[in-house]
Design a protein around this motif. Sequence first.
Motif, PDB file in Angstrom:
ATOM      1  N   ARG A 168       1.039  -1.276   0.168  1.00  0.00           N
ATOM      2  CA  ARG A 168      -0.110  -0.162  -0.617  1.00  0.00           C
ATOM      3  C   ARG A 168       0.885   1.482   0.049  1.00  0.00           C
ATOM      4  NH1 ARG A 168      -3.775  -1.538  -2.574  1.00  0.00           N
ATOM      5  NH2 ARG A 168      -5.445  -0.909  -1.952  1.00  0.00           N
ATOM      6  N   SER A 171       0.974   0.177  -4.189  1.00  0.00           N
ATOM      7  CA  SER A 171      -0.528   0.886  -5.401  1.00  0.00           C
ATOM      8  C   SER A 171      -0.449   0.542  -6.633  1.00  0.00           C
ATOM      9  CB  SER A 171      -1.292   1.523  -4.195  1.00  0.00           C
ATOM     10  OG  SER A 171      -1.557   1.298  -2.647  1.00  0.00           O
ATOM     11  N   TRP A 199       2.272  -7.274   4.497  1.00  0.00           N
ATOM     12  CA  TRP A 199       1.269  -6.325   3.138  1.00  0.00           C
ATOM     13  C   TRP A 199      -0.352  -6.996   3.732  1.00  0.00           C
ATOM     14  CZ3 TRP A 199       1.402  -2.116   3.109  1.00  0.00           C
ATOM     15  CH2 TRP A 199       2.848  -1.312   3.095  1.00  0.00           C
ATOM     16  N   TYR A 203      -3.496  -5.687   3.622  1.00  0.00           N
ATOM     17  CA  TYR A 203      -4.456  -5.919   2.076  1.00  0.00           C
ATOM     18  C   TYR A 203      -6.015  -5.880   2.834  1.00  0.00           C
ATOM     19  CZ  TYR A 203      -5.339  -6.674  -2.624  1.00  0.00           C
ATOM     20  OH  TYR A 203      -6.313  -6.166  -4.038  1.00  0.00           O
ATOM     21  N   THR A 207      -8.079  -3.205   1.679  1.00  0.00           N
ATOM     22  CA  THR A 207      -8.530  -3.568  -0.263  1.00  0.00           C
ATOM     23  C   THR A 207      -9.047  -2.347  -0.951  1.00  0.00           C
ATOM     24  OG1 THR A 207      -8.797  -5.778   0.168  1.00  0.00           O
ATOM     25  CG2 THR A 207      -8.570  -5.408  -1.335  1.00  0.00           C
ATOM     26  N   TYR A 229     -10.873   0.426   5.576  1.00  0.00           N
ATOM     27  CA  TYR A 229     -10.605   1.476   4.903  1.00  0.00           C
ATOM     28  C   TYR A 229     -11.513   1.952   5.546  1.00  0.00           C
ATOM     29  CZ  TYR A 229      -8.595   2.399   0.472  1.00  0.00           C
ATOM     30  OH  TYR A 229      -8.055   3.488  -0.799  1.00  0.00           O
ATOM     31  N   SER A 402      -8.541   7.320   1.005  1.00  0.00           N
ATOM     32  CA  SER A 402      -8.646   6.111  -0.528  1.00  0.00           C
ATOM     33  C   SER A 402      -9.097   7.712  -1.312  1.00  0.00           C
ATOM     34  CB  SER A 402     -10.131   5.524  -0.889  1.00  0.00           C
ATOM     35  OG  SER A 402     -11.301   6.698  -0.728  1.00  0.00           O
ATOM     36  N   PRO A 411      -5.165   3.690  -2.340  1.00  0.00           N
ATOM     37  CA  PRO A 411      -4.940   4.581  -1.241  1.00  0.00           C
ATOM     38  C   PRO A 411      -3.929   5.667  -2.316  1.00  0.00           C
ATOM     39  CG  PRO A 411      -4.673   2.154  -0.908  1.00  0.00           C
ATOM     40  CD  PRO A 411      -4.820   2.370  -2.730  1.00  0.00           C
ATOM     41  N   GLU A 414      -2.174   8.866   3.533  1.00  0.00           N
ATOM     42  CA  GLU A 414      -1.998   8.276   5.056  1.00  0.00           C
ATOM     43  C   GLU A 414      -2.640   8.873   6.144  1.00  0.00           C
ATOM     44  OE1 GLU A 414       0.325   4.889   7.428  1.00  0.00           O
ATOM     45  OE2 GLU A 414       1.733   6.769   6.565  1.00  0.00           O
TER      46      GLU A 414
END
Length: 565
Positions: A168, A171, A199, A203, A207, A229, A402, A411, A414
Amino acid sequence: MESFNLTTEPWIKVLDGKTNSEQMVSIKELLQNAADYRQLAGEMHAQDLAVLRLLEAILMTVYTRVDQDGEAYEWVTLNDKMHVQSDDDEIDSFTLLQILTETWLSLYKAGQFSDAVFDYLDKNKDLFDFFGDRPFYQVTAEQYDRFVPDNKKIAKGSGTVDLMQINRLISQSGNSVAIFAPKSANRKNKMTLDELVRWIITYQNFTGVTDKTKVKAKEKMSNSRGWLYTLNPVYAQGKNLFETLMLNLLLFNPNKPAYVQQRPVWEEDLGEYVKKRLSQVKPDNFAETYTVWSRLLHIEWQDGTPTVFSAGLPAFDSANAYNIEPMSTWRRNQKDGNYYPATRQLSSIDIAMWRNFGQYIDIEGRDESKEPLTVAWLNYLKSKKIVLNNQMVNLHTSGIISNGGATSLMPAAEFDDNLRIEADVLFDETEDRKNAWPERIEHMVDLSQKVGRKYYGFLMEIGRIRFGSQGAADFAGRKSQMFYDNLNEPFENWLSGLTGGDDRDEKQETWEKELRRVALKTLSEFLEIIAPRDISGTNDVQSNIFIAANKYRAGINKVMNEGKK
C-alpha cells in the motif's frame, strides 16, 4: 514441506524501548517481551494498526476463554486446542464482568501476558503457518477454485493481483504507474517473506475495488473494500507496546456486559465463513471484526516467487455496527437515523483530531456521533479505579484515505494523529454536565471553528478581488488551512495541560485569549504580502483587502462575544 509459522518466525517490526532500534520478532517474542518494545514499526502506520488488531484478536480470544492462570471460565467448555465446544450465554452479566475484569487487572499488574496465550499459540500453530494445509489469511488452491467461477480458476491464470498493488506504499495497478514509489521499477514486484506477510494482512484490511474476480454468488454482488478502509479509527497508545495492547484489550462490551464468544477468522470453517459473508451477516464479536477478510487470497509459488490470486467477498452492513467494532468513530445519518463509520475523505486529511473531539466522547445533548467502545472501555477502567487515575490518555488514529474513485478506491494518502488529554478531564464526572470538561472543550472546539469560518469568509472576499467569483472558492480552500496550522499546536497544548482540578472559567478564558491571538496573527501573516489589486479592488467587487480585514476582525469579536453568552 515449506513452513513459515507466524508464532515463531520473526515478521513483526517493533521499536526497542531502550535503544529505539528496529527489531523483527515473532508473535510469541512480541507477546513475551511487549513491555520492552515502544511500538510497532512497520512500513506505515496503517500497517501497524492492522497488525495491532490481529494481536488484539489473539488476546481477546484467549482471555475470554481462560483466566490469567489458564483455567477455563465456568461458562465455557474447551477442546484440546482451547476452542469453545460449548458455552452458557446465560451467564450472569455481573459475575462475568467481575471475573473478566479480574483477569484483565491481573495481567496489567503482572506487566506481562501469562502462559495461557502461549499455550493457545502452541496448540494452534498449524493455523498460523503461512504455508501448509491452512495457510494463514489465505485459502488452498482447491478451496479457491471451489468458490470462484470456472473461468476464474487458478489454471486460467486470471484474477491475480501484483505485489506492487498489495504493497500500500505503492498500490500500482496494471493501468497506471506509481511514479513516486518508495521502490525502483525493478523492485516494485519483489518482497521478502516477512514483508509479504505484513502486506497480506494490511491488504485484507485496506483493499480497494480494482480487482474484478469475485466469489460465486446467487445474486449480483460488489467487491467489498477492506473494513479498516471504511473507518476513522481511534485507539489508545500506551507508554510501551504492552500497555498499548492492554488498554485496547476489551474482554467485554463496557456498554453491554454479556458473554460473547470471540471467534477470529482462523478458527472458522472456511465454507461456513464464505456462506456467512455471502449472506452479508455482520460479525457478532470483536475478534472476528478485527480479522475480517475482504478477499479470498491464494498464493501460488514458483521458484520462490509468489503469484497472488484474489477473489472478492461482499461487504456486510455497517449500519449500527458500533457494538462489534470498538475502534471506529461514528456519525449519525440524518435520513435513516442509523450510525455509520465516520470514513475519512481526502478533503478532511488536514483536520486534526481535536477538531472532531465530539466524536470521541459522549457530549450532553449531542447525538450526531456515538462514543467508540475503546473510549468507553478506558472510561470503565478509570471508573473502577483500575488504571488511568491522574494519568494522561493518548488517543491515536491511523489509516489510509482512498482517492474516492468508485471503481478503484486506490490509496491516496495516509493519516496519523494523536490527542493527549488527562483522564480526569476526558472522563469528568461533574454532575452538572454543562460545566463538565467534555462539554466545555467541545464548546471551545466549536468556537475555534466558527472563527476559522470567519477567516474562510475573509479569504473568499480576497479571492473574489484577485480571481473573480469562479476562482474564489479554490483560493479560500487552499489558504484557509493556514489558520488551523497556526491553531493546532496551541490548542493541543491547552488541551493536554488541563487537569480535573482546574478552574474551568479561567481555563476557558485562557483559550479564548489564545484563539483571538492566533486569529489576528494569521491575518497579520497574510497581510505581509499584498498586491496593488488587493488595495484598489475591482469594479465587480466593491471592497479591498483592508475592508475585508476589518470585517474579519469584527467577525472575530462577534463570535467571541456570542461564545460568552
